[in-house]
Design an enzyme around this catalytic site. Structure first.
Site, PDB file in Angstrom:
ATOM      1  N   LYS A 128       0.921  -1.245   0.013  1.00  0.00           N
ATOM      2  CA  LYS A 128      -0.053   0.086  -0.082  1.00  0.00           C
ATOM      3  C   LYS A 128       0.865   1.117  -0.084  1.00  0.00           C
ATOM      4  CE  LYS A 128      -3.012   0.614   3.659  1.00  0.00           C
ATOM      5  NZ  LYS A 128      -2.904   1.567   4.407  1.00  0.00           N
ATOM      6  N   SER A 129       1.807   1.295   0.813  1.00  0.00           N
ATOM      7  CA  SER A 129       2.672   2.367   0.800  1.00  0.00           C
ATOM      8  C   SER A 129       3.337   2.641  -0.318  1.00  0.00           C
ATOM      9  CB  SER A 129       3.902   2.425   1.982  1.00  0.00           C
ATOM     10  OG  SER A 129       3.136   2.134   3.267  1.00  0.00           O
ATOM     11  N   ASP A 171       2.433  -1.030  12.010  1.00  0.00           N
ATOM     12  CA  ASP A 171       1.017  -1.465  11.400  1.00  0.00           C
ATOM     13  C   ASP A 171       0.698  -3.086  12.022  1.00  0.00           C
ATOM     14  OD1 ASP A 171       0.481   0.988  10.406  1.00  0.00           O
ATOM     15  OD2 ASP A 171       1.001   0.540   8.373  1.00  0.00           O
TER      16      ASP A 171
HETATM   17  C1  S3P Z   1       2.805   4.823   6.421  1.00  0.00           C
HETATM   18  C2  S3P Z   1       3.048   5.456   7.624  1.00  0.00           C
HETATM   19  C3  S3P Z   1       2.612   4.743   8.979  1.00  0.00           C
HETATM   20  C4  S3P Z   1       1.719   3.534   8.759  1.00  0.00           C
HETATM   21  C5  S3P Z   1       0.864   3.894   7.667  1.00  0.00           C
HETATM   22  C6  S3P Z   1       1.584   4.051   6.495  1.00  0.00           C
HETATM   23  C7  S3P Z   1       3.128   5.082   5.335  1.00  0.00           C
HETATM   24  O1  S3P Z   1       2.063   5.923   9.430  1.00  0.00           O
HETATM   25  O2  S3P Z   1       0.907   3.330  10.073  1.00  0.00           O
HETATM   26  O3  S3P Z   1      -0.094   2.673   7.549  1.00  0.00           O
HETATM   27  O4  S3P Z   1       2.903   4.747   4.016  1.00  0.00           O
HETATM   28  O5  S3P Z   1       4.090   6.179   5.221  1.00  0.00           O
HETATM   29  P1  S3P Z   1       3.000   6.871  10.288  1.00  0.00           P
HETATM   30  O6  S3P Z   1       3.735   7.750   9.424  1.00  0.00           O
HETATM   31  O7  S3P Z   1       1.719   7.935  10.808  1.00  0.00           O
HETATM   32  O8  S3P Z   1       3.509   6.067  11.443  1.00  0.00           O
END
Ligand code: S3P
Length: 440
Positions: free
Chosen positions: A22-23, A315
């Site tokens: 996803k990221s 996560d």
């Molecule tokens: C993500 C960063 C994380 C993660 C989120 C995806 C990202 O959040 O929890 O599901 O894609 O950069 P945070 O940056 O708020 O920790």
């Protein structure tokens, strides 16, 4: 309202390939959109969250085609080619989409407005607005929450920013804004967080350097389109990794999983708990390391989770809490206050659901103490409420590997934000999970 009915199961078997990361999928659309040329993204995650980013980039004037399943072809419009959207950009349930898009839009000459669903509208946005304002952006939030209003500016100025929270979203928002700034932008992290933005920026030809928790970006260079292969999402694989540990017997394999070390804290934590995990077939998908993961049913023991591993598994805690509930002895998680501002308050919501199943926990401001019950039928059944959080839903679905009665998991529609096909994949490897309902 959609629910899952998860009947007790004992084994999972086989080999599965989880959907794309996803990221990385979000970032590929954003960087592809402001690059010069056509970027082809293979293994793109067709989940609601990533489709929110896709629709937002299209609304900003980026042509994106989907010539085949899991393929996105992004016709980049160049750094200065985005155009004002005709209406508010709806980021759905996605904190990543909203925070990264705020960074991307902060340095544009036009105004933008970002909104989301009822969960996203409650999430903190000042964490990105504060550093972006220091760069000269004009950003307003509603008492710290969305809607986010961004007024057009001529130019931003690079900053040196010490992140007050370990957040890849904030780091990425500042770096994306840094592409539009005069002078260098430096971000210093208090703890290592996922580094997909840095890796991908390099791949697109940006001048970026990362070392020992400091990232430096030089603005000015135009980005060049590139083709990307998105690996399987480690955070989706995590549910099956934990499930395979909890199973009564056997070895389970996950193929083509992204194993970027800034994401795989769960493997270290489960390893310390006694899990039998092996990574094989190491290779790379562009800038990202990939492997297959073999997991053998394991007897887990409770541990104190080292604070340094928390951002690397941020996560995965809902699934890890389920593993801890099945371990010998107590598991203590602290330094994880960020869990309270995810799609739900994951500390409170998981403690509530585990209590329903008969597991004792002590809720801490920044974590959870869990008293494990290592026996086969550790959990009773009952009704648990996910509070609309996809990862809570999937965590209780895998808890059925240790339950003595059905678990009725309420409010599961948001699993589609990150893991389309979760129910079918779970059933194909032996979990007895059924989706029910559909009415209001
Ligand atoms: C993500 C960063 C994380 C993660 C989120 C995806 C990202 O959040 O929890 O599901 O894609 O950069 P945070 O940056 O708020 O920790």
């Amino acid at each position: 309202m959609l629910s899952y009915l998860a009947n007790p199961a004992t084994e999972i078997a086989g080999t599965v390939k989880v959907p794309g990361d996803k990221s990385i999928s979000h970032r590929s659309l954003m960087l592809g959109g402001i690059a010069e040329g056509v970027s082809e993204v293979r293994g793109f995650l067709e989940s609601e969250d990533c489709l929110s980013t896709l629709a937002a980039m299209q609304a900003l004037g980026v042509p994106i085609e989907r010539p085949a399943p899991q393929v996105a072809r992004v016709r980049g419009v160049g750094l200065r080619g985005l155009r004002a959207a005709s209406r508010a950009l709806d980021m759905g349930n996605s904190g990543t989409a909203m925070r990264l898009m705020t960074g991307l839009l902060a340095g544009q000459a036009f105004d933008s407005r970002l909104v989301g669903d009822s969960s996203l509208m409650k999430r903190p946005m000042e964490r990105v607005a504060v550093p972006l304002r220091l760069m000269g952006a004009q950003i307003a939030t509603a008492a710290g929450k969305p809607p986010v209003r961004i007024d057009g500016v001529r130019e931003l100025t690079g900053i040196h920013y010490d992140l007050p929270v370990a957040s890849a979203q904030v780091k990425s928002a500042v770096l994306l804004a840094g592409l539009y700034a005069r002078g260098e932008t430096t971000v210093v992290e208090p703890a290592v967080t996922r580094d997909h933005t840095e890796r991908m920026l390099l791949g697109f030809g940006a001048e970026v350097m990362a070392s020992q928790g400091t990232v430096r970006l030089q603005p000015g260079a135009s980005l060049s389109a590139c083709s990307l292969e998105v690996p399987g999402d480690f955070s989706s694989a995590a549910f099956f990794i934990v499930a395979a540990c909890l199973a009564a017997r056997g070895t389970f394999t996950l193929t083509n999983v992204g194993v970027n070390p800034t994401r795989t804290g769960l493997l270290d934590i489960l390893g310390r708990m006694g899990a039998d995990l092996t990574l094989i077939n190491h290779r790379s998908a562009g800038a990202e390391p990939v492997a297959d993961i073999e997991v053998t049913a394991s007897r887990l023991r409770g541990i104190e989770v080292p604070a340094g591993l928390v951002p690397l598994a941020i996560d995965e805690f809902p699934a890890l809490f389920v593993a801890a509930a099945c371990a010998d002895g107590e598991t203590l998680i602290t330094g994880a206050q960020e869990l309270r501002v995810k799609e739900s308050d994951r500390i409170a919501v998981m403690a509530e659901g585990l209590a329903t199943l008969g597991i004792e926990t002590e809720v801490l401001p920044d974590g959870l103490r869990i008293r494990g019950r290592p026996q086969r039928q550790a959990f009773g059944g009952g009704t648990v409420d996910t509070h609309g959080d996809h990862r809570i839903a999937m965590s209780f679905a895998i808890a059925s590997l240790r339950s003595s009665a059905p678990i009725d998991i309420r409010d599961t529609a948001n699993v589609a934000t990150s893991f389309p096909g979760f129910v079918d994949l779970s059933r194909s490897c032996g979990l007895d999970v059924t989706e029910v309902g559909g009415g209001p």
